[in-house]
Write a protein that holds these residues in place. Structure first.
Motif, mmCIF file in Angstrom:
data_model
loop_
_atom_site.group_PDB
_atom_site.id
_atom_site.type_symbol
_atom_site.label_atom_id
_atom_site.label_comp_id
_atom_site.label_asym_id
_atom_site.label_seq_id
_atom_site.Cartn_x
_atom_site.Cartn_y
_atom_site.Cartn_z
ATOM 1 N N LEU A 74 -17.128 -22.649 -75.537
ATOM 2 C CA LEU A 74 -15.745 -22.283 -75.777
ATOM 3 C C LEU A 74 -15.012 -22.409 -74.454
ATOM 4 N N ALA A 76 -11.724 -20.609 -72.986
ATOM 5 C CA ALA A 76 -10.619 -19.655 -73.062
ATOM 6 C C ALA A 76 -10.333 -19.203 -71.642
ATOM 7 N N TRP A 90 -6.582 -20.214 -75.565
ATOM 8 C CA TRP A 90 -7.758 -20.913 -76.086
ATOM 9 C C TRP A 90 -7.559 -22.407 -75.928
ATOM 10 N N LYS A 91 -8.493 -23.065 -75.247
ATOM 11 C CA LYS A 91 -8.476 -24.524 -75.139
ATOM 12 C C LYS A 91 -9.456 -25.143 -76.126
ATOM 13 N N ARG A 93 -12.364 -23.635 -79.304
ATOM 14 C CA ARG A 93 -13.180 -22.622 -79.972
ATOM 15 C C ARG A 93 -14.469 -23.290 -80.446
ATOM 16 N N THR A 115 -10.969 -11.391 -70.292
ATOM 17 C CA THR A 115 -11.261 -12.607 -71.061
ATOM 18 C C THR A 115 -12.510 -12.419 -71.907
ATOM 19 N N VAL A 119 -12.942 -12.583 -76.000
ATOM 20 C CA VAL A 119 -13.852 -13.572 -76.589
ATOM 21 C C VAL A 119 -14.935 -12.870 -77.411
ATOM 22 N N TRP A 122 -13.472 -11.751 -80.601
ATOM 23 C CA TRP A 122 -13.254 -12.900 -81.479
ATOM 24 C C TRP A 122 -14.572 -13.285 -82.161
#
Length: 183
Positions: A74, A76, A90-91, A93, A115, A119, A122
């Motif tokens: 991921l 982020a 978010w770049k 997922r 961060t 994450v 999430w």
């Protein structure tokens, strides 16, 4: 040319953990992780970009100890090249479904943990059964997000600007084979 040359930073820095110390810490972490994840194939989520060098080395140590992993990543970030964080961006997922899975988040450092906390939350919202954090370094201070700790921590670093082995100095020096602290 970068506004903050790495060569200048290196002149004002000291090595706080050399490559041997880092690799020794990673090998010790691998034993604990293998024991905790025995009998499962965790989703191994590398947090880009900083977690990449550490994640690669840790994955090899885990493989040498017989633990198979399902790889994903991921990306982020809250920093976007700055020294202080903002809103999580978010770049990328993970493409792997986390539902019903054990997840190992692998990152370079737990600083204040904002961060990683987002994450981790999430991953849980995606249905992960268990989310654990492996961090190469943990910064020595008491400002971490409440409830956020590295389940597996390799090294302690001082409450200073640190870089190398995945951690950057103005997006430079991530591939240095040691951890440095600015003086």
């Amino acid at each position: 040319m970068n506004a903050a040359p790495l060569a200048d930073a290196l002149k004002r820095s000291v090595v706080i953990h050399d490559r041997t110390a880092i690799e020794t810490a990673i090998a010790k972490m691998a034993v604990r992780i293998r024991n905790d994840f025995a009998g499962s194939v965790p989703v191994y989520l590398t947090v880009m970009h900083g977690g990449l060098p550490f994640a690669g080395q840790l994955a090899l140590e885990l493989g040498a100890r017989g633990l198979d992993l399902e790889f994903d990543y991921l990306h982020a970030t809250r920093y976007r090249g700055a020294q202080t964080g903002g809103k999580l961006h978010w770049k990328h997922r993970p493409a792997t479904s986390l539902r019903g899975r054990r997840v190992l988040l692998v990152d370079d450092i737990v600083d204040e943990g904002h961060t990683l906390a987002e994450v981790r939350d999430w991953c849980r919202s995606e249905g992960a059964l268990d989310v654990r954090i492996a961090a190469l370094a943990v910064k020595a201070h008491n400002r971490c997000v409440p409830g956020l700790t590295a389940d597996y921590a390799g090294l302690s670093v001082p409450d200073r600007y640190v870089y190398g082995y995945g951690m950057d100095y103005h997006e430079q020096g991530r591939n240095l084979p040691a951890i440095y602290a600015l003086e």
